[in-house]
Design a protein around this motif. Structure first.
Motif, PDB file in Angstrom:
ATOM      1  N   GLU A 193       0.813  -1.221   0.000  1.00 18.68           N
ATOM      2  CA  GLU A 193       0.000   0.000   0.000  1.00 18.68           C
ATOM      3  C   GLU A 193       0.844   1.269   0.000  1.00 18.68           C
ATOM      4  O   GLU A 193       0.340   2.357  -0.289  1.00 18.68           O
ATOM      5  N   LEU A 194       2.127   1.111   0.300  1.00 22.50           N
ATOM      6  CA  LEU A 194       2.954   2.279   0.590  1.00 22.50           C
ATOM      7  C   LEU A 194       3.313   3.079  -0.659  1.00 22.50           C
ATOM      8  O   LEU A 194       3.425   4.307  -0.608  1.00 22.50           O
ATOM      9  N   GLY A 195       3.510   2.396  -1.794  1.00 24.41           N
ATOM     10  CA  GLY A 195       3.914   3.099  -3.012  1.00 24.41           C
ATOM     11  C   GLY A 195       2.897   4.131  -3.450  1.00 24.41           C
ATOM     12  O   GLY A 195       3.241   5.287  -3.725  1.00 24.41           O
ATOM     13  N   VAL A 196       1.627   3.726  -3.520  1.00 24.91           N
ATOM     14  CA  VAL A 196       0.577   4.643  -3.951  1.00 24.91           C
ATOM     15  C   VAL A 196       0.416   5.779  -2.951  1.00 24.91           C
ATOM     16  O   VAL A 196       0.255   6.951  -3.341  1.00 24.91           O
ATOM     17  N   ARG A 197       0.465   5.446  -1.646  1.00 24.71           N
ATOM     18  CA  ARG A 197       0.310   6.513  -0.643  1.00 24.71           C
ATOM     19  C   ARG A 197       1.496   7.478  -0.675  1.00 24.71           C
ATOM     20  O   ARG A 197       1.324   8.682  -0.494  1.00 24.71           O
ATOM     21  N   THR A 198       2.693   6.963  -0.913  1.00 18.41           N
ATOM     22  CA  THR A 198       3.841   7.846  -1.065  1.00 18.41           C
ATOM     23  C   THR A 198       3.664   8.733  -2.289  1.00 18.41           C
ATOM     24  O   THR A 198       4.032   9.916  -2.284  1.00 18.41           O
ATOM     25  N   ALA A 199       3.078   8.152  -3.345  1.00 18.96           N
ATOM     26  CA  ALA A 199       2.809   8.936  -4.561  1.00 18.96           C
ATOM     27  C   ALA A 199       1.796  10.029  -4.282  1.00 18.96           C
ATOM     28  O   ALA A 199       1.953  11.168  -4.731  1.00 18.96           O
ATOM     29  N   VAL A 200       0.745   9.674  -3.540  1.00 17.56           N
ATOM     30  CA  VAL A 200      -0.278  10.674  -3.207  1.00 17.56           C
ATOM     31  C   VAL A 200       0.350  11.830  -2.436  1.00 17.56           C
ATOM     32  O   VAL A 200       0.067  13.011  -2.695  1.00 17.56           O
ATOM     33  N   LEU A 201       1.228  11.488  -1.478  1.00 16.12           N
ATOM     34  CA  LEU A 201       1.925  12.529  -0.726  1.00 16.12           C
ATOM     35  C   LEU A 201       2.849  13.338  -1.638  1.00 16.12           C
ATOM     36  O   LEU A 201       2.788  14.569  -1.680  1.00 16.12           O
ATOM     37  N   SER A 202       3.711  12.635  -2.356  1.00 19.71           N
ATOM     38  CA  SER A 202       4.723  13.317  -3.162  1.00 19.71           C
ATOM     39  C   SER A 202       4.131  14.092  -4.320  1.00 19.71           C
ATOM     40  O   SER A 202       4.740  15.057  -4.799  1.00 19.71           O
ATOM     41  N   CYS A 203       2.954  13.666  -4.775  1.00 19.74           N
ATOM     42  CA  CYS A 203       2.314  14.421  -5.851  1.00 19.74           C
ATOM     43  C   CYS A 203       1.925  15.821  -5.390  1.00 19.74           C
ATOM     44  O   CYS A 203       1.633  16.683  -6.216  1.00 19.74           O
ATOM     45  N   GLY A 204       1.947  16.029  -4.066  1.00 18.23           N
ATOM     46  CA  GLY A 204       1.752  17.380  -3.570  1.00 18.23           C
ATOM     47  C   GLY A 204       2.807  18.324  -4.120  1.00 18.23           C
ATOM     48  O   GLY A 204       2.518  19.483  -4.456  1.00 18.23           O
ATOM     49  N   SER A 205       4.060  17.818  -4.249  1.00 18.71           N
ATOM     50  CA  SER A 205       5.120  18.660  -4.801  1.00 18.71           C
ATOM     51  C   SER A 205       4.905  18.903  -6.284  1.00 18.71           C
ATOM     52  O   SER A 205       5.189  19.996  -6.793  1.00 18.71           O
ATOM     53  N   LEU A 206       4.392  17.877  -6.999  1.00 17.15           N
ATOM     54  CA  LEU A 206       4.144  18.044  -8.430  1.00 17.15           C
ATOM     55  C   LEU A 206       2.977  18.998  -8.666  1.00 17.15           C
ATOM     56  O   LEU A 206       3.030  19.870  -9.540  1.00 17.15           O
ATOM     57  N   ILE A 207       1.922  18.831  -7.868  1.00 20.25           N
ATOM     58  CA  ILE A 207       0.766  19.727  -7.997  1.00 20.25           C
ATOM     59  C   ILE A 207       1.167  21.156  -7.658  1.00 20.25           C
ATOM     60  O   ILE A 207       0.712  22.113  -8.285  1.00 20.25           O
ATOM     61  N   SER A 208       2.063  21.289  -6.674  1.00 24.41           N
ATOM     62  CA  SER A 208       2.478  22.629  -6.274  1.00 24.41           C
ATOM     63  C   SER A 208       3.202  23.347  -7.406  1.00 24.41           C
ATOM     64  O   SER A 208       3.121  24.570  -7.527  1.00 24.41           O
ATOM     65  N   ASN A 209       3.931  22.585  -8.217  1.00 29.36           N
ATOM     66  CA  ASN A 209       4.624  23.203  -9.346  1.00 29.36           C
ATOM     67  C   ASN A 209       3.636  23.732 -10.375  1.00 29.36           C
ATOM     68  O   ASN A 209       3.882  24.753 -11.019  1.00 29.36           O
ATOM     69  N   ALA A 210       2.506  22.997 -10.529  1.00 26.94           N
ATOM     70  CA  ALA A 210       1.475  23.461 -11.454  1.00 26.94           C
ATOM     71  C   ALA A 210       0.609  24.529 -10.794  1.00 26.94           C
ATOM     72  O   ALA A 210       0.458  25.644 -11.305  1.00 26.94           O
ATOM     73  N   PHE A 211       0.054  24.197  -9.619  1.00 28.37           N
ATOM     74  CA  PHE A 211      -0.841  25.104  -8.915  1.00 28.37           C
ATOM     75  C   PHE A 211      -0.108  26.367  -8.459  1.00 28.37           C
ATOM     76  O   PHE A 211      -0.628  27.479  -8.548  1.00 28.37           O
TER      77      PHE A 211
END
Length: 513
Positions: free
Chosen positions: A198-216
């Motif tokens: 379960e950890l990979g997807v949850r880490t992705a959900v967390l880390s995608c915060g940095s990717l979204i921040s670059n767009a947002f």
């Protein structure tokens, strides 16, 4: 296996509630403990006290309870995404401010802007390991992380009132010092609740915060920089720091009431049976509970020594550092986008689509990585595509081709996210060691950000061929290091298999490759 567990217990004093009074371990005891824990990670089911599904009302009732537990967890931990978005926005808003007079108003010259970017990572590196040790000792991330967030929000606001290089340098240093608490702390919190699958997807959900921040973040910056110039006598770039810092403080106040603590310290929002299931899930996944694993060490300092004497930690740290150098384009993304020749507003708007694409790729890659139970190729392939992007950007000034290259560069963050999950999988126990390892690897890798701040000098633009060449080399080195680490884990898994066959044991723990 029983002998090894007994041996480890006898080599150290059981941890009491006051961890500080525990004796320290000698270097030889630490090395012995590291070796013994490698066996504990391979514990067999009969040694972990698996209570079965009857405790939870049978198999079907347990499945229902587990789904309910995961829904509760996902909802509460989703606030980490918003925190990470603000973490990155507050860290990277200097790059957006640069487009609207930041350098001119502060009278920056030469490499001073690059120094402002890199100084943040000095504080960031220094504080990560002590912060995670303190977090593991306190056991209250719901209090610790939001308080740190409030402080960095205030520091971000203070950046907006600076008038010279020295003032900006001080605020950037302390911003990194306080922001250091969040990311390794969030990774450690996830590892306390979620299984390896379960950890990979949850880490992705967390880390995608940095990717979204670059767009947002680019969109928000565009709106503030265009609409707030001269308001109340302040330049627009100052309003950028004021508004985004105030938003960080507000979200931090909300996070205190939302973030969960660790399973053993969570109360109120989970029933006693749900707490028991949360703990049992981790026992079944790794072979020993966090609490039992912590009993096999003497202090947080012992966890530190166990981490820094494990060569796996250093191998992962070097690989991630190399990857972070190649990802340094992130801090200069508006600058690279500006090389296509559009206006300032259009340049910031064009930054958003590549990071939206990177977010989708990261979700797809990490989800498939979890399902396949494989890590190396899910790291290597995005890095290879990133190399293709660097090659395109370095070899042409064609506008369309360079914009495509930005998409290919951005998607390589999928490798970074998968790598973080691999770290948690590869150093599961004891918790004190895992807390230090996660923080140390992430902190050490920030040396790549310090170096990366100088990889993109203005004199190398607008083609930035030398910058891209450095990124290609560091990406390649990271792939090689990850492959070496994969081979090492394969050898350990084969040793586990051999031991099971010789002793007639059922299949136990396996490292994900």
């Amino acid at each position: 296996m029983l002998a090894s567990t007994s041996l480890l217990s006898s080599s150290s004093t059981t941890r009491t509630s006051d961890d500080r009074n525990a004796p320290t371990m000698s270097t030889s005891e630490v090395k012995k403990a590291v070796s013994e824990f490698e066996d504990i990670e391979h514990q067999q089911p009969e040694l972990v006290g698996n209570a079965g599904d009857e405790e939870f009302g049978g198999t079907e009732e347990r499945k229902k309870l587990e789904k309910k537990l995961l829904r509760k967890l996902d909802l509460r931990l989703s606030i980490l995404i918003f925190i990470y978005i603000l973490n990155y926005i507050d860290r990277n808003n200097a790059s957006a401010a640069r487009l609207r007079g930041f350098e001119d108003d502060l009278h920056l010259k030469g490499q001073q802007f690059n120094t402002l970017l890199s100084i943040l990572y000095v504080g960031y590196i220094l504080m990560q390991v002590p912060s995670n040790m303190l977090l593991n000792y306190m056991g209250r991330p719901s209090i610790y992380l939001p308080c740190c967030m409030m402080v960095w929000g205030m520091i971000s606001c203070l950046t907006g009132i600076t008038t010279n290089f020295v003032g900006a340098l001080m605020t950037r240093f302390f911003l990194g010092f306080v922001e250091a608490a969040f990311f390794p702390g969030a990774l450690f919190l996830l590892s306390k609740w979620y299984k390896r699958s379960e950890l990979g997807v949850r880490t992705a959900v967390l880390s995608c915060g940095s990717l979204i921040s670059n767009a947002f973040g680019s969109l928000v910056a565009s709106g503030i920089l265009d609409g707030m110039e001269g308001k109340l006598g302040h330049a627009a770039w100052r309003w950028l720091f004021f508004i985004e810092g105030a938003l960080t403080i507000f979200v931090a106040a909300c996070a205190i009431f939302v973030l969960p603590d660790f399973p053993s310290t969570s109360h109120g929002w989970l029933s006693p049976l749900e707490v028991r299931l949360a703990e049992q899930r981790m026992v079944e996944d790794v072979g020993i509970s966090d609490e039992n694993a912590d009993a096999a060490q003497t202090s947080q300092v012992a966890g530190l020594r166990m981490a820094i004497t494990d060569w796996k930690v250093w191998c992962l740290a070097l690989a991630l550092t190399s990857m972070v150098v190649s990802l340094s384009f992130n801090a200069f993304f508006p600058t690279l986008s500006a090389t296509m020749g559009y206006s300032r507003t259009d340049t910031l708007l064009l930054c958003a689509p590549p990071w939206g694409f990177a977010t989708l790729v990261a979700f797809a890659v990490t989800r498939h990585s979890d399902k396949a139970g494989e890590r190396f190729w899910h790291i290597a392939i995005p890095l290879v595509f990133g190399i293709v992007g660097f090659v395109i950007a370095a070899s042409t000034m064609n506008t369309a081709a360079r914009y495509v290259s930005l998409f290919l560069m951005a998607q390589s963050y999928a490798a970074f996210i998968t790598f973080l999950a691999w770290v948690s999988n590869s150093i599961p126990r004891p918790p004190a060691k895992r807390a230090v390892a996660l923080a140390f690897i992430n902190a050490f890798s920030q040396l790549g950000n310090v170096a990366g701040s100088y990889v993109w000098p203005t004199g190398w633009g607008p083609s930035y061929r030398y910058s891209y060449a450095i990124c290609i080399a560091t990406n390649g080195f990271c792939i090689v290091m990850c492959y070496v680490f994969k081979l090492h884990l394969q050898r350990i898994n084969k040793r586990f298999e051999k031991k099971e066959q010789e002793e007639g044991l059922p299949k136990g723990y396996r490292y994900l490759l």
